[in-house]
Design a protein around this motif. Sequence first.
Motif, mmCIF file in Angstrom:
data_model
loop_
_atom_site.group_PDB
_atom_site.id
_atom_site.type_symbol
_atom_site.label_atom_id
_atom_site.label_comp_id
_atom_site.label_asym_id
_atom_site.label_seq_id
_atom_site.Cartn_x
_atom_site.Cartn_y
_atom_site.Cartn_z
ATOM 1 N N MET A 1 7.616 2.283 -2.403
ATOM 2 C CA MET A 1 6.491 2.865 -1.684
ATOM 3 C C MET A 1 5.137 2.446 -2.239
ATOM 4 O O MET A 1 4.133 2.471 -1.518
ATOM 5 C CB MET A 1 6.583 4.390 -1.717
ATOM 6 N N ILE A 2 5.077 2.034 -3.498
ATOM 7 C CA ILE A 2 3.803 1.621 -4.084
ATOM 8 C C ILE A 2 3.209 0.448 -3.317
ATOM 9 O O ILE A 2 1.990 0.288 -3.232
ATOM 10 C CB ILE A 2 3.994 1.273 -5.573
ATOM 11 N N GLY A 3 4.077 -0.366 -2.724
ATOM 12 C CA GLY A 3 3.597 -1.536 -1.981
ATOM 13 C C GLY A 3 3.196 -1.255 -0.553
ATOM 14 O O GLY A 3 2.771 -2.176 0.158
ATOM 15 N N ALA A 4 3.287 -0.004 -0.096
ATOM 16 C CA ALA A 4 3.010 0.316 1.305
ATOM 17 C C ALA A 4 1.620 -0.120 1.786
ATOM 18 O O ALA A 4 1.487 -0.644 2.901
ATOM 19 C CB ALA A 4 3.209 1.810 1.551
ATOM 20 N N PRO A 5 0.538 0.061 1.004
ATOM 21 C CA PRO A 5 -0.780 -0.361 1.505
ATOM 22 C C PRO A 5 -0.859 -1.854 1.857
ATOM 23 O O PRO A 5 -1.494 -2.227 2.838
ATOM 24 C CB PRO A 5 -1.724 -0.009 0.349
ATOM 25 N N GLY B 1 -4.854 6.195 -0.325
ATOM 26 C CA GLY B 1 -5.814 6.162 0.768
ATOM 27 C C GLY B 1 -6.854 5.071 0.593
ATOM 28 O O GLY B 1 -7.181 4.349 1.545
ATOM 29 N N VAL B 2 -7.360 4.928 -0.630
ATOM 30 C CA VAL B 2 -8.357 3.892 -0.917
ATOM 31 C C VAL B 2 -7.731 2.507 -0.732
ATOM 32 O O VAL B 2 -8.344 1.606 -0.128
ATOM 33 C CB VAL B 2 -8.907 4.058 -2.348
ATOM 34 N N GLU B 3 -6.520 2.325 -1.234
ATOM 35 C CA GLU B 3 -5.851 1.033 -1.098
ATOM 36 C C GLU B 3 -5.562 0.706 0.366
ATOM 37 O O GLU B 3 -5.765 -0.439 0.809
ATOM 38 C CB GLU B 3 -4.559 1.030 -1.910
ATOM 39 N N THR B 4 -5.109 1.691 1.123
ATOM 40 C CA THR B 4 -4.786 1.454 2.535
ATOM 41 C C THR B 4 -6.032 1.078 3.323
ATOM 42 O O THR B 4 -6.025 0.095 4.092
ATOM 43 C CB THR B 4 -4.136 2.715 3.147
ATOM 44 N N ALA B 5 -7.102 1.837 3.156
ATOM 45 C CA ALA B 5 -8.351 1.523 3.859
ATOM 46 C C ALA B 5 -8.870 0.151 3.446
ATOM 47 O O ALA B 5 -9.331 -0.637 4.292
ATOM 48 C CB ALA B 5 -9.390 2.601 3.572
#
Length: 406
Positions: free
Chosen positions: A50-54, A163-167
């Motif tokens: 899951m860490i790689g999701a972004p 959230g920061v990584e995804t954005a």
Amino acid sequence: MSTRDIHVVVVGISTAGIAISKAIAALAKKGRYPGLHVTIVDRNAYWYYMIGAPRAVVDKQFGHQLFFRQDTLLTPFEVDPLNPKHRFIQASLVAVNSDKSIELSNGEKLSFDYLLLSTGATNSFPANVIAPSLEDARSRLLQLHDNVKNAESVLVIGGGAVGVETAGEIASEYPKKKVTLVHSGARLLPSNFKAGLSDGAVRKLRRLGVAVVLNERMVIPADTPFDGTIRPLSLKGKSGNTYDSELQFLTIGPKIHTEYLVSLEEQLDTKLREANGAIRIKPTFQIDHDQLTAVFAVGDVNSLPAGNKYAMKAVEQAQVAAANVITMIEAGFDQNPKDCNVSLEEWDGSEANMIVVPMGRNLGVAQVAGIAFGRCFVGNFLARNVKGKDYFLAKNATEFPPGANA
């Protein structure tokens, strides 16, 4: 060498569960305990990194590599592959009983000498991918990639690291896309890190074109799915402002599900969990009850503070718990628990003081040894070269036998 049968059950193949399972199964591989059986139980047929999701939401090939077959995890630890001692069961944990047994959703009842609970916490998609099979899980993540590409506007709710990584990943990959990040706090990223980290994250996200909104708590209807589907949606904040988007991500509030302890609490007539479901533990990671000395809780599922709920800390917790189980096995606790006095290792209680947060492939912030690299180029350098390459996927892939994520 002891030839007695020893049954160890690990429920939940999280980061902690992987480390525990392998450390204990290695005892049998060394030939010291040929009767040692490790059974791993998980509701999914696959382990999802899951860490790689972004990164996966913008990189289709990368997303494909995040899934690993769990039934192969302990294969390298079999003394005789034709007569396997270890077992994987795809099922959910329904109940833990005071007679040292557990009940599973598939109807099985397993007895144990030692039980390790590492069931983690449940996040919203895509930090958590639930599907009937590995193929279905991959398909679901690939569809999200296409939806991110096609959506004209994206709303990310929650300004923690995910959230920061995804954005940042979405804005970096699609510079013309409207991306909004809304956070309820006055600063981004976990509060146990320095404020300079947040300042740098806000500045760099805005540099990528992300609209960052702080001190805004969203009003989220209970039926909002956050399933990665493109749907025009208007959500309001407590301020009264409305946020329109075609695709939404919820990156807040992972939930701990430990309903499987309800019946055990009734049997023992005591509370074993905090109000949020977290399991109360001793510094040894044993559940905090004198009749449960052979039951451990590791990782997100236990009651340690949030600063202990990072992947690196989960592995450290697993090492302590596994060492304690091994100490108990070597002392013969499963044979004569009343006559067995052992000194167990205790957790030092240290919280994470290092974090690296990429925002796309070239920007990011980091804190190392208590020093925050927020606005400066050092944060970009560390994010790009430490975590931003592959979110540590290559390192974690080595936990499984070759071909497990083919």
